[in-house]
Every structure is written in C-alpha cells, then in structure tokens.
Design a protein around this motif. Structure first.
Motif, PDB file in Angstrom:
ATOM      1  N   ALA A  68      42.042  39.234  40.151  1.00 59.82           N
ATOM      2  CA  ALA A  68      41.870  39.389  38.702  1.00 59.82           C
ATOM      3  C   ALA A  68      40.486  38.914  38.268  1.00 59.82           C
ATOM      4  CB  ALA A  68      42.963  38.627  37.966  1.00 59.82           C
ATOM      5  N   ARG A  69      40.020  37.793  38.825  1.00 55.08           N
ATOM      6  CA  ARG A  69      38.691  37.296  38.456  1.00 55.08           C
ATOM      7  C   ARG A  69      37.604  38.288  38.855  1.00 55.08           C
ATOM      8  NH1 ARG A  69      40.739  32.328  40.410  1.00 55.08           N
ATOM      9  NH2 ARG A  69      39.598  32.627  42.373  1.00 55.08           N
ATOM     10  N   ARG A  70      37.753  38.867  40.034  1.00 57.29           N
ATOM     11  CA  ARG A  70      36.736  39.798  40.507  1.00 57.29           C
ATOM     12  C   ARG A  70      36.764  41.117  39.727  1.00 57.29           C
ATOM     13  NH1 ARG A  70      38.133  37.879  46.641  1.00 57.29           N
ATOM     14  NH2 ARG A  70      36.588  36.191  46.729  1.00 57.29           N
ATOM     15  N   TYR A  71      37.969  41.596  39.429  1.00 56.17           N
ATOM     16  CA  TYR A  71      38.058  42.789  38.573  1.00 56.17           C
ATOM     17  C   TYR A  71      37.487  42.510  37.185  1.00 56.17           C
ATOM     18  CZ  TYR A  71      40.858  45.910  41.560  1.00 56.17           C
ATOM     19  OH  TYR A  71      41.286  46.762  42.546  1.00 56.17           O
ATOM     20  N   ARG A  72      37.770  41.307  36.667  1.00 54.39           N
ATOM     21  CA  ARG A  72      37.307  40.986  35.318  1.00 54.39           C
ATOM     22  C   ARG A  72      35.783  40.993  35.255  1.00 54.39           C
ATOM     23  NH1 ARG A  72      40.207  38.969  31.297  1.00 54.39           N
ATOM     24  NH2 ARG A  72      41.877  38.330  32.727  1.00 54.39           N
ATOM     25  N   ARG A  73      35.129  40.522  36.313  1.00 55.48           N
ATOM     26  CA  ARG A  73      33.671  40.556  36.322  1.00 55.48           C
ATOM     27  C   ARG A  73      33.160  41.998  36.336  1.00 55.48           C
ATOM     28  NH1 ARG A  73      34.119  35.869  39.805  1.00 55.48           N
ATOM     29  NH2 ARG A  73      34.113  37.225  41.660  1.00 55.48           N
ATOM     30  N   LEU A  74      33.851  42.862  37.072  1.00 58.63           N
ATOM     31  CA  LEU A  74      33.394  44.244  37.171  1.00 58.63           C
ATOM     32  C   LEU A  74      33.599  45.023  35.879  1.00 58.63           C
ATOM     33  CD1 LEU A  74      34.546  45.248  40.775  1.00 58.63           C
ATOM     34  CD2 LEU A  74      32.208  44.982  39.950  1.00 58.63           C
ATOM     35  N   VAL A  75      34.735  44.804  35.190  1.00 57.29           N
ATOM     36  CA  VAL A  75      34.987  45.586  33.972  1.00 57.29           C
ATOM     37  C   VAL A  75      34.068  45.167  32.835  1.00 57.29           C
ATOM     38  CG1 VAL A  75      37.389  46.063  34.580  1.00 57.29           C
ATOM     39  CG2 VAL A  75      36.844  44.056  33.179  1.00 57.29           C
ATOM     40  N   ARG A  76      33.297  44.099  33.028  1.00 54.41           N
ATOM     41  CA  ARG A  76      32.291  43.763  32.023  1.00 54.41           C
ATOM     42  C   ARG A  76      31.183  44.792  31.967  1.00 54.41           C
ATOM     43  NH1 ARG A  76      31.762  37.266  33.365  1.00 54.41           N
ATOM     44  NH2 ARG A  76      33.751  36.640  32.418  1.00 54.41           N
ATOM     45  N   ALA A  77      31.140  45.684  32.934  1.00 54.68           N
ATOM     46  CA  ALA A  77      30.178  46.788  32.873  1.00 54.68           C
ATOM     47  C   ALA A  77      30.490  47.722  31.709  1.00 54.68           C
ATOM     48  CB  ALA A  77      30.181  47.578  34.186  1.00 54.68           C
ATOM     49  N   TYR A  78      31.732  47.696  31.208  1.00 52.82           N
ATOM     50  CA  TYR A  78      32.127  48.539  30.079  1.00 52.82           C
ATOM     51  C   TYR A  78      31.777  47.851  28.767  1.00 52.82           C
ATOM     52  CZ  TYR A  78      34.744  51.630  33.162  1.00 52.82           C
ATOM     53  OH  TYR A  78      35.087  52.530  34.133  1.00 52.82           O
ATOM     54  N   PRO A  79      31.607  48.627  27.689  1.00 54.20           N
ATOM     55  CA  PRO A  79      31.389  48.013  26.374  1.00 54.20           C
ATOM     56  C   PRO A  79      32.560  47.102  26.012  1.00 54.20           C
ATOM     57  CG  PRO A  79      30.935  50.377  26.311  1.00 54.20           C
ATOM     58  CD  PRO A  79      31.572  50.106  27.641  1.00 54.20           C
ATOM     59  N   SER A  80      32.267  46.055  25.265  1.00 57.99           N
ATOM     60  CA  SER A  80      33.308  45.118  24.867  1.00 57.99           C
ATOM     61  C   SER A  80      34.343  45.820  23.983  1.00 57.99           C
ATOM     62  CB  SER A  80      32.704  43.932  24.110  1.00 57.99           C
ATOM     63  OG  SER A  80      32.011  44.386  22.955  1.00 57.99           O
ATOM     64  N   GLY A  81      35.568  45.377  24.081  1.00 53.72           N
ATOM     65  CA  GLY A  81      36.645  45.981  23.302  1.00 53.72           C
ATOM     66  C   GLY A  81      37.937  46.017  24.091  1.00 53.72           C
TER      67      GLY A  81
ATOM     68  N   PRO B 158      35.031  48.876  47.947  1.00 52.75           N
ATOM     69  CA  PRO B 158      33.690  49.372  47.597  1.00 52.75           C
ATOM     70  C   PRO B 158      33.725  50.580  46.673  1.00 52.75           C
ATOM     71  CG  PRO B 158      33.783  48.817  49.929  1.00 52.75           C
ATOM     72  CD  PRO B 158      35.191  48.700  49.406  1.00 52.75           C
ATOM     73  N   ALA B 159      34.691  51.488  46.880  1.00 52.69           N
ATOM     74  CA  ALA B 159      34.775  52.669  46.013  1.00 52.69           C
ATOM     75  C   ALA B 159      35.110  52.267  44.585  1.00 52.69           C
ATOM     76  CB  ALA B 159      35.822  53.638  46.553  1.00 52.69           C
ATOM     77  N   GLU B 160      36.054  51.316  44.422  1.00 50.42           N
ATOM     78  CA  GLU B 160      36.396  50.849  43.077  1.00 50.42           C
ATOM     79  C   GLU B 160      35.197  50.183  42.411  1.00 50.42           C
ATOM     80  OE1 GLU B 160      41.136  49.767  43.124  1.00 50.42           O
ATOM     81  OE2 GLU B 160      39.742  48.367  44.067  1.00 50.42           O
ATOM     82  N   THR B 161      34.476  49.360  43.172  1.00 51.82           N
ATOM     83  CA  THR B 161      33.307  48.682  42.610  1.00 51.82           C
ATOM     84  C   THR B 161      32.275  49.685  42.129  1.00 51.82           C
ATOM     85  OG1 THR B 161      33.658  46.788  44.082  1.00 51.82           O
ATOM     86  CG2 THR B 161      31.464  47.042  43.116  1.00 51.82           C
ATOM     87  N   LEU B 162      31.990  50.689  42.960  1.00 54.10           N
ATOM     88  CA  LEU B 162      31.000  51.695  42.580  1.00 54.10           C
ATOM     89  C   LEU B 162      31.448  52.476  41.350  1.00 54.10           C
ATOM     90  CD1 LEU B 162      28.377  53.178  43.250  1.00 54.10           C
ATOM     91  CD2 LEU B 162      29.690  54.689  44.749  1.00 54.10           C
ATOM     92  N   ASN B 163      32.729  52.851  41.308  1.00 51.52           N
ATOM     93  CA  ASN B 163      33.220  53.622  40.167  1.00 51.52           C
ATOM     94  C   ASN B 163      33.224  52.801  38.883  1.00 51.52           C
ATOM     95  OD1 ASN B 163      33.756  56.215  41.207  1.00 51.52           O
ATOM     96  ND2 ASN B 163      35.609  55.496  42.213  1.00 51.52           N
ATOM     97  N   LEU B 164      33.609  51.542  38.980  1.00 48.42           N
ATOM     98  CA  LEU B 164      33.623  50.706  37.777  1.00 48.42           C
ATOM     99  C   LEU B 164      32.219  50.526  37.220  1.00 48.42           C
ATOM    100  CD1 LEU B 164      36.241  48.023  38.847  1.00 48.42           C
ATOM    101  CD2 LEU B 164      36.460  49.603  36.923  1.00 48.42           C
ATOM    102  N   LEU B 165      31.244  50.282  38.085  1.00 45.53           N
ATOM    103  CA  LEU B 165      29.868  50.125  37.615  1.00 45.53           C
ATOM    104  C   LEU B 165      29.319  51.449  37.080  1.00 45.53           C
ATOM    105  CD1 LEU B 165      28.407  47.858  40.440  1.00 45.53           C
ATOM    106  CD2 LEU B 165      29.114  47.179  38.137  1.00 45.53           C
TER     107      LEU B 165
END
Length: 374
Positions: A7-20, A43-50
C-alpha cells in the motif's frame, strides 16, 4: 505486513496523478487486484502508473497535440533547469591555481626558464563587457563569454631557444611524470592551397590533471619577425575543466525542469480547456510563439550538454553560453511570452478540469492495471 508495504509503495506511485478522489479509488482498485503475498508493484504497473498519471495532468483526453506541446515545453524548461543548475554549481568549483600551485605547473612546462603569464579574467568565466546586473538582464552578455584562462610562456616574449620538436617531447615527458594525462598530440602549421597538405611548423598537445586542462603549442611562425635566431615560440593555456558534480547538477536540473514544464503545461491546458475562445486563442498563440523562438537554442544547448563531457578537446565555453549571448533575445522574449500564457490561463481560463468523469476514472484504473486506455 506485506499488504502495508504494498500500500505504501502504491500510494507513492499514484501521486503521479492529480490530487483528488481519483488517487484513493485507484489505490483501492490496485490493492484489491493484487495477488496475495505481493510486496511491491510490478515493473509494468509502475510504468503504467507513471505514464498515465503524467498524462492525466494534461487534461484533454482526446487530444494528442497536448502531449506534443507538453513534451516540447518539458524539453525547453529541462534545458533551462540544466543551465541554471550548472551555473549555480560552478560557484563551488575551485578557482584556477595561484601561488605555489601555479608555479609548480608553469615550472613543469617551462623547466629552468623564467615564466610570465596573465589571466583572461578573475574567476572562472571570461566576460570582458563587465555589464551591470540590470544591463545583463535586459541585453544579455557579449559574444566573448567563455571559460577564463591563464596563458603563460617563457619571459621575454614566449621565445624558447632550440628546436620545437624535441622541446615538445621533453615537455610531454615531464608532464606525464608529474601526473598529467596527455590526451592528444598534433602537428600545426599552414596548409598548401594547391594540395591541402600541411606545411608543419609546430607541434601542440592537450593534457589534463586534477580537473585542469593545459593546451601547449610550439611553432616557428608566431611573431617570426621578432623571434631571436635559433628559437621558437611556445605558450600554454591553463583552463578549469567542468567537474563531475557540475555535470550531475545539470542532469538533476534537466529532470526537475522537464517535470516542471510538463506540470505547467498541464495546468495551462486544464485551465484553458473550458476558457472563452478569446482566452484560449491568446494562450495557445503566445505558447506556440514562445516554443518556436526558444526551441532552436534549446536543442543546440542540449547537444552541447551531452557532448561537453565526451569531446576530447580543451573546453572553450559552457554549453549554456549561447543562451546568454547570441540567443539571449530569444530567451527573454520566450520568457515574456510564457508569462503572458500563464497570466492568460490564470485570469481568462475556465475551471480547472481536475475532477474526472466516471468514464475517465474507469479508463485510468484500467490503464494503470495494464489494459489499454479507452
């Protein structure tokens, strides 16, 4: 415990999205879909999220041109960030040697001879114009802006008795014994017009040590009308090389500037997406003009940034010098047009399109999981 780490690692990645609310919805979907025992995103999830997170900042989901514009702005501001970071880091670079350190270098090159020399300017950069800060801000610098040097040679006109070839070989041997690395040695002289052959009349070489550069040259044609019989002209130019941490700061500034350019483009895009036609036209026009007049020197500067640490030649000017001299008018005008673009977006733009529709939310969630974005 593994779920908390994921959850912590996903939370850092979804910060690439606008807040909301999109972030929390996406985080919940990713955690629900994760198989048991997973501790980190693939790696695929990380690339797609960014990738899709940065795309979400631009708004206008049906437009490809906004991506092109964001990329060009990112390149331009990335170069500006690299230039600012490089110049700021140069303030921490040691000055050219003086005193005993300089005497050791000059004595190695011209052993047993009295030496005289002069610096092109105090500090590490040459700027003969000596303009005030206000004049530099309005007009930029003159074309002679480059790295400062210390040129030296034998006292009394830089003349050395003997022959230039054996003397140059002796200088190379002494410098290599003193820890210098000789990078290149080449003949010098005039070229015959008829054949293109070199009429050798001298030798030169380039050497480096401890972040310093020396270019040495000896020939029989410089000031030949005043040269004593049986002598040749010899001089050396000492320059400070760009240290590794200046290059590292340039790369960091490039990345930060590119990210800022992307986010600024996204803000302007979302602000003008629902703007009045007049505000939208004004913003697009000024932004296009700003890119058109700054991109050429941006490309030249980035090429210089890449080649500066790689080219095996003595440095002359920093990669960003063109932006302060010949291209300064374009820099200033581009900056003013960019300011007009942002003011237009701030005052004439519509509501920031940061809240997505349900369809856009679903498309973002699917794209982050690896499915094609609808």
């Amino acid at each position: 415990m593994s779920t908390d780490r994921l959850a912590r690692r996903y939370r850092r990645l979804v910060r690439a999205y606008p807040s909301g609310p999109r972030r929390e919805e996406l985080l919940g979907t990713l955690l629900d879909a994760a198989p048991p025992g997973r501790t980190r995103p693939t790696p695929a999830e990380t690339l797609n999220l960014l990738r899709y997170g940065l795309r979400a900042h631009l708004g206008r989901p049906g437009s490809r041109w906004v991506v092109v514009a964001a990329a060009l702005v990112a390149i331009t501001l990335g170069y500006a960030g690299a230039a600012f970071a490089a110049r700021a880091t140069w303030n921490a670079v040691p000055d050219l040697p003086s005193g005993a350190g300089l005497a050791e270098i000059t004595g190695t090159v011209f052993t047993g001879l009295p030496v005289e020399g002069a610096r092109s300017q105090d500090g590490l950069f040459l700027d003969i114009s000596q303009k005030s800060f206000a004049e530099q801000l309005i007009f930029g610098r003159d074309e002679d802006f480059e790295y400062a040097t210390y040129e030296f040679g034998a006292a009394g006109g830089y003349y050395v008795a003997g022959r230039y070839r054996p003397y140059t070989d002796a200088v190379i041997a002494r410098m290599e014994a003193d820890g210098w690395t000789v990078r290149d040695v080449w003949p010098t002289g005039n070229t015959w017009i008829a054949t293109g052959a070199l009429d050798e009349s001298g030798r030169a070489f380039w050497a480096t040590r401890d972040g310093l550069s020396i270019e040495f040259g000896a020939n029989t044609i410089s000031n030949s009308d005043r040269m004593p019989p049986g002598s040749f002209y010899a001089s050396a130019i000492l320059t400070r090389l760009p240290p590794w941490y200046v290059t590292a700061a340039s790369i960091a500034g490039l990345l930060l500037g590119a990210l800022l350019g992307w986010l600024l483009t996204g803000w302007v895009s979302r602000r003008t997406e629902r703007a009045t036609p007049g505000a939208r036209l004004a913003g697009h026009t000024t932004a296009t003009l700003a890119l058109m007049i700054t991109l050429p020197q941006t490309v030249i500067g980035l090429i210089g940034m890449v080649t500066e640490p790689l080219v095996l030649d003595p440095p002359i000017a920093p990669f960003w010098s063109l932006s302060l001299t010949y291209g300064y008018g374009c820099v200033l005008l581009g900056f003013l047009l960019a300011v007009i673009t942002m003011v237009t977006a701030a005052w004439g733009g519509g509501r920031d399109a940061a809240v997505p529709t349900d369809a856009a939310k679903q498309g973002t969630i699917e794209s982050a999981r690896g499915a094609p974005e609808p």
